[in-house]
Design a protein around this motif. Sequence first.
Motif, short mmCIF file in Angstrom:
data_model
loop_
_atom_site.label_atom_id
_atom_site.label_comp_id
_atom_site.label_asym_id
_atom_site.label_seq_id
_atom_site.Cartn_x
_atom_site.Cartn_y
_atom_site.Cartn_z
N TYR A 14 0.77 -1.14 0.03
CA TYR A 14 -0.03 -0.18 0.00
C TYR A 14 0.90 1.02 0.03
CZ TYR A 14 -3.37 3.37 1.63
OH TYR A 14 -4.16 4.55 1.63
N LYS A 15 1.88 1.55 1.01
CA LYS A 15 2.85 2.46 1.05
C LYS A 15 3.60 2.80 -0.33
CE LYS A 15 3.59 2.29 5.95
NZ LYS A 15 4.63 2.10 7.00
N GLN A 18 1.13 4.23 -2.92
CA GLN A 18 0.76 5.51 -2.53
C GLN A 18 2.17 6.41 -2.61
OE1 GLN A 18 -2.34 6.75 -1.76
NE2 GLN A 18 -2.98 4.51 -2.54
N GLU A 20 4.46 6.35 -0.69
CA GLU A 20 4.94 6.70 0.66
C GLU A 20 6.15 6.04 1.15
OE1 GLU A 20 1.47 6.35 3.16
OE2 GLU A 20 0.40 7.65 2.26
N CYS A 123 -5.86 -2.70 3.21
CA CYS A 123 -4.85 -2.06 2.39
C CYS A 123 -5.28 -2.62 0.95
CB CYS A 123 -3.45 -2.37 2.73
SG CYS A 123 -2.74 -1.81 4.29
N HIS A 126 -8.62 -1.07 -0.52
CA HIS A 126 -8.26 0.44 -0.82
C HIS A 126 -7.43 0.74 -1.99
CE1 HIS A 126 -6.49 4.65 -0.68
NE2 HIS A 126 -7.82 4.80 -0.25
N VAL A 127 -6.71 0.00 -2.28
CA VAL A 127 -5.84 -0.21 -3.56
C VAL A 127 -6.62 -0.47 -4.92
CG1 VAL A 127 -3.91 -1.28 -5.05
CG2 VAL A 127 -3.54 -0.19 -2.41
N LYS A 130 -9.40 2.16 -5.74
CA LYS A 130 -8.76 3.27 -6.35
C LYS A 130 -8.35 2.85 -7.77
CE LYS A 130 -5.03 6.60 -6.01
NZ LYS A 130 -4.34 7.17 -4.96
#
Length: 135
Positions: A14-15, A18, A20, A123, A126-127, A130
Amino acid sequence: MELKNYSTVSNAFYKVVQAEAKIDELITAIKTTSLPASEKYAYQAFCYAMMAKEASGMLQKGKYIQQYGEFIGKSIVINNDCYEARLMRFIVEKKLSEVNFVSHKQTDIEFLSANVETIQDDCLKHVTLKALSNV
């Protein structure tokens, strides 16, 4: 958005998605976590795709892309319904342009859309949401 119910690997994934974290964080999480083979191959395939994206030399890009193909193929062969493999493949194929390949995009859209609500990992959910919203 507060994320709950996730694994170390999906959180690292996820990071990275994103922007991140760097791909190294995901690679470390994969190496230090026990995963089913199909999931492990899927995450490794995603790492190769990301490394291909970041590679500067064409030869290195080609090697990473070849590795991506091998690992995502292994993941799907082991478990055709591996959610992570379908998600990774969809994300990678969605970004490809000017490349000749057999597209699995529509099949993966249908699979992910049908299964996203049953996924417990926030996670991944959400991905997925999106990625599907940007089709």
